[in-house]
Design a protein around this motif. Sequence first.
Motif, PDB file in Angstrom:
ATOM      1  N   SER A  41     -12.663 -27.948  13.447  1.00 26.74           N
ATOM      2  CA  SER A  41     -13.105 -28.732  12.296  1.00 26.74           C
ATOM      3  C   SER A  41     -13.507 -30.143  12.703  1.00 26.74           C
ATOM      4  O   SER A  41     -14.408 -30.746  12.104  1.00 26.74           O
ATOM      5  N   ASP A  42     -12.859 -30.679  13.733  1.00 27.13           N
ATOM      6  CA  ASP A  42     -13.215 -32.018  14.210  1.00 27.13           C
ATOM      7  C   ASP A  42     -14.630 -32.035  14.768  1.00 27.13           C
ATOM      8  O   ASP A  42     -15.404 -32.972  14.522  1.00 27.13           O
ATOM      9  N   TYR A  45     -17.080 -31.738  11.912  1.00 33.50           N
ATOM     10  CA  TYR A  45     -17.165 -33.026  11.211  1.00 33.50           C
ATOM     11  C   TYR A  45     -18.110 -33.969  11.950  1.00 33.50           C
ATOM     12  O   TYR A  45     -18.920 -34.664  11.329  1.00 33.50           O
ATOM     13  N   GLN A  49     -21.455 -35.868  10.694  1.00 33.55           N
ATOM     14  CA  GLN A  49     -21.624 -37.318  10.846  1.00 33.55           C
ATOM     15  C   GLN A  49     -22.914 -37.665  11.586  1.00 33.55           C
ATOM     16  O   GLN A  49     -23.622 -38.607  11.213  1.00 33.55           O
ATOM     17  N   SER A 145     -23.310 -30.686   5.563  1.00 28.88           N
ATOM     18  CA  SER A 145     -22.063 -29.951   5.792  1.00 28.88           C
ATOM     19  C   SER A 145     -22.331 -28.527   6.278  1.00 28.88           C
ATOM     20  O   SER A 145     -21.698 -28.050   7.226  1.00 28.88           O
ATOM     21  N   GLY A 220     -18.611 -28.590   2.382  1.00 30.10           N
ATOM     22  CA  GLY A 220     -17.670 -29.417   3.114  1.00 30.10           C
ATOM     23  C   GLY A 220     -16.871 -30.432   2.322  1.00 30.10           C
ATOM     24  O   GLY A 220     -16.172 -31.259   2.902  1.00 30.10           O
ATOM     25  N   MET A 305     -20.078 -39.477   3.632  1.00 32.50           N
ATOM     26  CA  MET A 305     -19.074 -38.881   4.521  1.00 32.50           C
ATOM     27  C   MET A 305     -17.651 -38.991   3.993  1.00 32.50           C
ATOM     28  O   MET A 305     -16.791 -38.174   4.346  1.00 32.50           O
ATOM     29  N   ILE A 308     -16.353 -35.741   2.705  1.00 30.76           N
ATOM     30  CA  ILE A 308     -16.313 -34.552   3.564  1.00 30.76           C
ATOM     31  C   ILE A 308     -14.888 -34.367   4.094  1.00 30.76           C
ATOM     32  O   ILE A 308     -14.244 -35.317   4.526  1.00 30.76           O
ATOM     33  N   ASP A 309     -14.421 -33.116   4.070  1.00 30.38           N
ATOM     34  CA  ASP A 309     -13.032 -32.822   4.439  1.00 30.38           C
ATOM     35  C   ASP A 309     -12.993 -31.792   5.564  1.00 30.38           C
ATOM     36  O   ASP A 309     -13.584 -30.714   5.456  1.00 30.38           O
ATOM     37  N   SER A 310     -12.270 -32.121   6.616  1.00 31.39           N
ATOM     38  CA  SER A 310     -12.181 -31.226   7.769  1.00 31.39           C
ATOM     39  C   SER A 310     -11.548 -29.883   7.416  1.00 31.39           C
ATOM     40  O   SER A 310     -11.906 -28.844   7.992  1.00 31.39           O
ATOM     41  N   LEU A 313     -14.249 -27.647   5.982  1.00 31.90           N
ATOM     42  CA  LEU A 313     -15.113 -27.189   7.067  1.00 31.90           C
ATOM     43  C   LEU A 313     -14.433 -26.078   7.861  1.00 31.90           C
ATOM     44  O   LEU A 313     -15.063 -25.074   8.223  1.00 31.90           O
TER      45      LEU A 313
END
Length: 333
Positions: A41-42, A45, A49, A145, A220, A305, A308-310, A313
């Motif tokens: 997920s990182d 993300y 970005q 996303s 996302g 951003m 947006i949530d990891s 995702l």
Amino acid sequence: MKFLPILFFSFLIYGCNSKDSSEQTSEQNATKLVNSPEFSSDSAYQFVQKQVNFGPRVPNTPAHKACGDYLVATLKKYSFQVIEQPFTATTFDGKKLNARNIIGSFNPTAAKRILLTSHWDSRPFSDQDSTIKTKPVIAANDGASGIGILLEVARVLSLQTPKPDIGVDIIFFDAEDWGSSGEETSLEYSGFCLGSQHWAANKHVPNYTAYFGILLDMAGAKGATFFKEGYSVQMAEEVVRQVWTTASRLGYSNYFIDERGSAITDDHLPVNKVAHIPMIDIIHTRQNNLAHTFFDQWHTADDTMEHIDSQTLKAVGQTLLQVLYQEAAGQAL
């Protein structure tokens, strides 16, 4: 995309040819989850970005071209075979757009293929904003996303040895979001979905087909809810069942809600109707709320951003990878 308030399809259609719950439960328990790689997920993300860093990806702007070049380069970096499909689109308000669909193919010689798609352009105006209606949308969720998730899927697939015995085609559709927000137009889909319409009528490979397809849109946001989109149930019910069952088995039923939702005009429609590939739409909607069908920041200047949530995702991306690996193993849930 645009919400179309229509009558729900008959529950007879939804339940037609289905097995009772006890039979379904028995079958699901008999099919085990195969090992699938970890979705980061990182990393996803960061892919989101990176797109947002270009600014709004509105067709005919330098940011749009720069982001498109980045997407092409990234797919090639992960050893995908890439085809760019340039086309000229005419918007509902008469503008000519220099657009391109971007197609990346993993394991291009594999006979069994799965199609994964999302749109990469940004809406040129924030028509749902309470104050700044002419400002282009940064589109962190409504665009970036879904692309971020698919880029992470591409990265993960590129690292696998041996490769899964399946072909995956990723299409980034352009010119999806320059549609009418209420103005009269004779264009199909109210001027939305221009890239998917072009691809469906002009496939990147003659006679191309796929076993099924999955579209991501607004995938996302924090606390996202993915109801079973109405057209998806009507045109590709078995794919809906497979994806939602997989998500549930992975523990993501708080995102993938086991209820039928609204029917949404989106890129999966031309793929189903013209390309004749059964495709579903994983799209963030809210049930029984016509005033706010989508997430709060939809088509506003606040689609940034910070929303947006990891975890969201991760839920979507891990589900996609599991679906792919179940198919590769011949163990679809």
